[in-house]
Design a protein around this motif. Structure first.
Motif, PDB file in Angstrom:
ATOM      1  N   PRO A 122     -12.653  -2.050  -2.109  1.00 57.42           N
ATOM      2  CA  PRO A 122     -12.280  -2.059  -3.521  1.00 57.42           C
ATOM      3  C   PRO A 122     -12.604  -3.397  -4.187  1.00 57.42           C
ATOM      4  O   PRO A 122     -13.004  -3.421  -5.361  1.00 57.42           O
ATOM      5  CB  PRO A 122     -10.764  -1.822  -3.502  1.00 57.42           C
ATOM      6  N   ASP A 146      -3.911   5.148   3.899  1.00 60.11           N
ATOM      7  CA  ASP A 146      -4.311   3.764   3.771  1.00 60.11           C
ATOM      8  C   ASP A 146      -5.156   3.378   4.982  1.00 60.11           C
ATOM      9  O   ASP A 146      -4.832   3.750   6.111  1.00 60.11           O
ATOM     10  CB  ASP A 146      -3.038   2.914   3.716  1.00 60.11           C
ATOM     11  N   TYR A 171     -10.154   5.648  -2.471  1.00 57.89           N
ATOM     12  CA  TYR A 171      -9.648   4.494  -3.207  1.00 57.89           C
ATOM     13  C   TYR A 171     -10.708   3.873  -4.122  1.00 57.89           C
ATOM     14  O   TYR A 171     -10.428   3.460  -5.231  1.00 57.89           O
ATOM     15  CB  TYR A 171      -9.154   3.453  -2.194  1.00 57.89           C
ATOM     16  N   PHE A 211     -13.175   6.406   1.909  1.00 55.81           N
ATOM     17  CA  PHE A 211     -12.793   5.708   0.679  1.00 55.81           C
ATOM     18  C   PHE A 211     -13.513   6.249  -0.547  1.00 55.81           C
ATOM     19  O   PHE A 211     -13.073   6.065  -1.665  1.00 55.81           O
ATOM     20  CB  PHE A 211     -13.196   4.223   0.800  1.00 55.81           C
ATOM     21  N   ALA A 257       0.837  -1.198   0.000  1.00 60.03           N
ATOM     22  CA  ALA A 257       0.000   0.000   0.000  1.00 60.03           C
ATOM     23  C   ALA A 257       0.874   1.250   0.000  1.00 60.03           C
ATOM     24  O   ALA A 257       1.793   1.383   0.804  1.00 60.03           O
ATOM     25  CB  ALA A 257      -0.908  -0.008   1.227  1.00 60.03           C
ATOM     26  N   THR A 285     -10.818   2.774  -8.240  1.00 58.43           N
ATOM     27  CA  THR A 285     -11.239   1.473  -8.757  1.00 58.43           C
ATOM     28  C   THR A 285     -12.354   1.666  -9.781  1.00 58.43           C
ATOM     29  O   THR A 285     -12.345   1.048 -10.846  1.00 58.43           O
ATOM     30  CB  THR A 285     -11.740   0.575  -7.617  1.00 58.43           C
TER      31      THR A 285
END
Lengths: 164, 427
Positions: free
Chosen positions: B110, B333, B378, B371, A73, B382
């Protein structure tokens, strides 16, 4: 170059093989634990321990595969804003930093392996240093893969230089 | 200690993999301060992974991958389509419903977006949805992955903050269903306003035979959440054991029932799943060094007493927590965010008398909604990859869904019963 690719393939194979084996043992021990407890009404003491130790091994080994596939990551929001030239040099620095940390892992990992070499695990009577051995082994694998990445970046650059 | 965090975030934002950024800054701190020899690194990394609940992570990932290779995602979508696909705007509901069920199998956002999105987005576009709306809807619905159990972030939070993973899983059920309902409502409003969607709505006819057929063919997939969640809540399995049984079940379904799984693919699936797990668990291992340093230097205590001067009511705290975590979830993250941030920001809430389980589930939901939040969410990337759209177009499609999710998060913050009702009921 050919030789390097051969070595990399071989490392891939051994690493992959070890991951499959440890992961499978982990799955089987977990299932065995449920089975013995609910079906045989007699839970085994070592299944949980075995599952935990193989879990540690499998994850650490696979962490080196993540280095190989650039799967770890990362936060690339800022990185993507830099011009390509700077990104290239940053990539170098990042691989170097990864190697530095891995060297520490190898050194301190072996250190730890020797420190605990007389300790046995509570349920299986397994030598604990076998568990800690996963740290230096992972360190070595990461160094290898980082090194391969290094070469790859250099080769890509050379090819680019030739083509334009 | 301040320098440690500074170096760490500097490295992270320069693009150094998160695990190595944490490791390197901790090594640097140890080397300079000499509070403990460097051997601590090796010792804490193994200790950090030596925890039975964590084993559920690779197991649930493997279940998701086995199911995907076994052709399960397609059957799920078919099932949902036979149920609600004939209504106007029905495909939007199909997408959300499929995400809900897939979320109950896999624990990752994701992965949910990718598994369902690749199948459903093309047919949504055929039925009159714009690509932006289709991509935005799936990106938002994918957030349900880690809210509806099983959930990898919840496992990480439970292990980090010492809360029962089973309780956290239970706490996520009602919020997940509530968010799904809100998303469906937004979808209906959009469908009603779009002539293109209405025009295509009468093409599919609802038929009970279709429902029965697709339920039968999807039964293998539909029974899995029942097995996993029923087993956990019935007190039969721990989450880890349930995951292991899930692996066994999906092997049987993939090999014997659907026969789409091949033996020679198995090693690759095992390695791929473990790689995904290692991405998470390597951070967990390395972050254990950092947690040790944080508790030894008592840094979280000083942060709590510092914040205490400014934040002294639960309402202010919850508002700030929501805002802060949305930001963190969008920037960092998610695994690192939980391990680093939870021990820093949660103790203050506990001192203010808030419920640890409420805060835990709220924390995870916040990070997950992060997210979907631009500019770094993220799920949005995607969705870009699947639809081939530019980032700003996806953002355009996602905002109506994102706004209702944010409203939902605020409701969960101030009505803790949404989260605590089910866990208390079972106790």
């Amino acid at each position: 170059m050919k030789l390097l690719q051969k070595i990399e393939k071989w490392v891939d194979y051994v690493g992959g093989f070890l991951i499959v084996i440890t992961f499978s043992i982990m799955i089987i021990s977990c299932i065995a634990q449920v089975y013995t407890r609910y079906v045989l009404n007699n839970s085994l003491s070592w299944t949980e321990e075995l599952a935990r130790y193989t879990f540690i091994w499998a994850n650490l080994l696979a962490a080196s595969f993540c280095v190989k596939n650039n799967g770890h990551a990362r936060v690339t929001a800022l990185f993507d804003l830099f011009p390509a030239k700077i990104q290239e040099s940053l990539d170098f620095v990042i691989q170097a930093l990864i190697i530095i940390m891995s060297v520490v892992l190898v050194k301190e990992g072996f250190n730890m392996v020797f420190t605990v070499k007389t300790q046995l695990s509570p349920a299986m009577g397994l030598n604990i240093s076998l568990v800690y051995l996963a740290i230096p082994v992972t360190g070595i694998l990461i160094i290898l893969y980082s090194f391969f990445n290094f070469i790859q970046i250099l080769v890509d650059k050379a090819v680019k230089g030739v083509n334009g | 200690m301040g320098y440690l965090f500074l170096t760490m975030f500097l490295l992270i934002f320069l693009g150094v993999p998160v695990a190595f950024a944490i490791g390197l800054s901790s090594i640097g701190f140890l080397a300079i301060t000499n509070i403990k020899p460097l051997i601590l690194i090796a010792q804490r990394m193994v200790t950090g992974l030596d925890s039975f609940p964590l084993l559920a992570i690779p197991l649930f990932i493997l279940v998701g991958n086995l199911m995907a290779s076994g052709g399960i995602s397609k059957r799920l979508v078919n099932w949902a389509e036979s149920l609600v696909g004939s209504r106007s705007g029905g495909l939007g509901i199909v997408a959300i419903l499929s995400c809900v069920v897939f979320a109950a199998i896999s624990g990752s956002a994701p992965a949910t977006v990718a598994a369902i999105g690749t199948i459903i987005i093309p047919s949504m576009v055929q039925k009159g949805y714009t690509k932006e709306t289709a991509g935005g809807l799936v990106a938002a619905a994918g957030a349900l992955g880690p809210i509806i159990p099983p959930s990898i972030p919840m496992i990480i939070y439970g292990v980090t903050m010492n809360i029962s993973v089973t309780d956290m899983f239970l706490g996520g059920v009602l919020p997940g269903v509530f968010i799904a309902l809100l998303l469906i409502m937004v979808n209906m409003v959009i469908a009603k306003r779009s002539p293109a969607i209405i025009e295509h709505s009468s093409e599919n006819e609802f038929s009970w035979i279709n429902v029965l057929k697709s339920t039968w063919s999807g039964l293998g997939a539909l029974f899995l959440p029942v097995l996993i969640l029923g087993g956990i809540y019935g007190g039969i399995f721990t989450p880890t054991e349930a995951a292991a049984v899930g692996v066994l079940y999906s092997l049987i379904v993939g090999f014997v029932v659907y026969r789409e799984l091949k033996l020679k693919d198995l090693p690759t699936i095992l390695i791929k799943s473990m790689e995904t797990s290692a991405m998470i668990c390597f951070i967990v291992a390395v972050a254990n060094v950092l947690s040790w340093l944080m508790s030894t230097t008592q840094v979280s205590n000083s942060i709590v007493s510092f914040l205490m001067q400014y934040v002294n009511s639960p309402i202010v705290y919850l508002l700030m927590l929501n805002f802060f975590l949305l930001l963190v979830g969008a920037l960092l993250d998610n695994i690192a965010a939980i391990i680093i941030m939870a021990p820093i920001v949660i103790p203050l809430g506990l001192q203010l008398g808030l419920d640890p389980l409420h805060l835990g589930v709220l924390f995870v939901i916040n990070i997950v909604v992060g997210f979907v939040t631009p500019p770094f969410g993220y799920n949005l990337f995607t969705a870009c990859a699947i639809t081939g759209l530019k980032f700003d177009r996806i953002v355009k499609g996602v905002w109506p869904f994102l706004i209702v999710q944010m409203i939902a998060v605020l409701i969960f913050a101030f009505v803790p019963q949404f989260i605590t009702f089910l866990p208390n009921l079972i106790k």
